[in-house]
Design a protein around this motif. Structure first.
Motif, PDB file in Angstrom:
ATOM      1  N   THR A  66       0.886  -1.156   0.000  1.00  0.00           N
ATOM      2  CA  THR A  66       0.000   0.000   0.000  1.00  0.00           C
ATOM      3  C   THR A  66       0.926   1.209   0.000  1.00  0.00           C
ATOM      4  O   THR A  66       1.830   1.286   0.850  1.00  0.00           O
ATOM      5  CB  THR A  66      -0.894   0.021   1.259  1.00  0.00           C
ATOM      6  OG1 THR A  66      -1.694  -1.153   1.261  1.00  0.00           O
ATOM      7  CG2 THR A  66      -1.793   1.243   1.279  1.00  0.00           C
ATOM      8  N   GLU A 135      -5.023   4.855   0.557  1.00  0.00           N
ATOM      9  CA  GLU A 135      -5.656   3.686   1.181  1.00  0.00           C
ATOM     10  C   GLU A 135      -6.474   2.857   0.205  1.00  0.00           C
ATOM     11  O   GLU A 135      -6.792   1.700   0.481  1.00  0.00           O
ATOM     12  CB  GLU A 135      -6.530   4.123   2.367  1.00  0.00           C
ATOM     13  CG  GLU A 135      -7.752   4.935   1.986  1.00  0.00           C
ATOM     14  CD  GLU A 135      -7.481   6.418   1.682  1.00  0.00           C
ATOM     15  OE1 GLU A 135      -8.448   7.117   1.327  1.00  0.00           O
ATOM     16  OE2 GLU A 135      -6.326   6.884   1.788  1.00  0.00           O
ATOM     17  N   ARG A 138      -3.441  -0.321  -4.339  1.00  0.00           N
ATOM     18  CA  ARG A 138      -2.614  -1.493  -4.068  1.00  0.00           C
ATOM     19  C   ARG A 138      -1.576  -1.604  -5.176  1.00  0.00           C
ATOM     20  O   ARG A 138      -1.908  -1.495  -6.358  1.00  0.00           O
ATOM     21  CB  ARG A 138      -3.433  -2.789  -4.038  1.00  0.00           C
ATOM     22  CG  ARG A 138      -4.477  -2.847  -2.970  1.00  0.00           C
ATOM     23  CD  ARG A 138      -3.890  -2.898  -1.559  1.00  0.00           C
ATOM     24  NE  ARG A 138      -4.927  -2.752  -0.565  1.00  0.00           N
ATOM     25  CZ  ARG A 138      -5.254  -1.612   0.036  1.00  0.00           C
ATOM     26  NH1 ARG A 138      -4.615  -0.509  -0.267  1.00  0.00           N
ATOM     27  NH2 ARG A 138      -6.199  -1.566   0.943  1.00  0.00           N
TER      28      ARG A 138
END
Length: 185
Positions: A66, A135, A138
């Motif tokens: 992340t 957040e 990925r």
């Protein structure tokens, strides 16, 4: 009727500020084997670009990450203040996806471990991640380093594969004793 219409417009406007739109899921896949990056938004591929990952002794770490921070303008303290525009940092060691002027090297390992992109592509990716949020992003680094780029033995010169195996075809294989076998009485 006009009052009801005005009320409905007000109600819709108020509810949109109370219930903001959800952010999209951004998935960035960097394939070290093919030296390509694909970017998907909510499961739909949006971009596919050539990249440069780590060269000899500077492998780009594989795994799922992340991103931790963004920097529109960053200069590497480790590598002579090298510019790293539109940086998306994804490891604690400082690995990032960023723009690079070395576009002629894209498609082959050429970095010190970061993932390099063409400046325009780095800007587009940076803006996408900024809009959707760290957040919701990925980063997956997959694949293997091409032969001779990450084993750290020698200088990585083309054809230098001795560090890959202890097999020596001149002493262990079908070539063993070749000079003597070629002699005719």
């Amino acid at each position: 009727m006009r009052r009801v219409s005005s009320f409905l417009v007000l109600l819709i406007a108020a509810s949109s500020s109370v219930f903001p739109a959800t952010a999209a899921e951004v998935r960035i896949v960097v394939d070290k084997t093919t030296q390509r990056m694909t970017v998907s938004v909510d499961g739909t591929e949006r971009y596919s670009w050539r990249v440069s990952t780590g060269m000899t002794s500077y492998a780009t770490p594989a795994g799922s990450f992340t991103p931790s921070r963004l920097a529109r303008e960053h200069y590497s303290k480790e590598w002579d203040n090298a510019p790293m525009p539109h940086s998306i940092f994804f490891t604690d060691a400082g690995h990032a996806i960023h723009g690079s002027q070395a576009v002629g090297r894209l498609g082959s390992p050429a970095s010190h471990g970061c993932v390099r992109l063409a400046p325009r592509n780095a800007s587009a990716l940076f803006n996408l991640v900024s809009a959707e949020g760290l957040e919701n992003t990925r980063i997956e680094v997959i694949g293997v380093d091409p032969i001779g780029t990450a084993f750290g033995a020698g200088n990585g010169a083309v054809g230098e594969y001795g560090h890959l195996t202890s097999f020596d075809p001149l002493t262990d294989g079908i070539m063993a004793g070749a000079p003597a076998a070629r002699r005719r009485p």
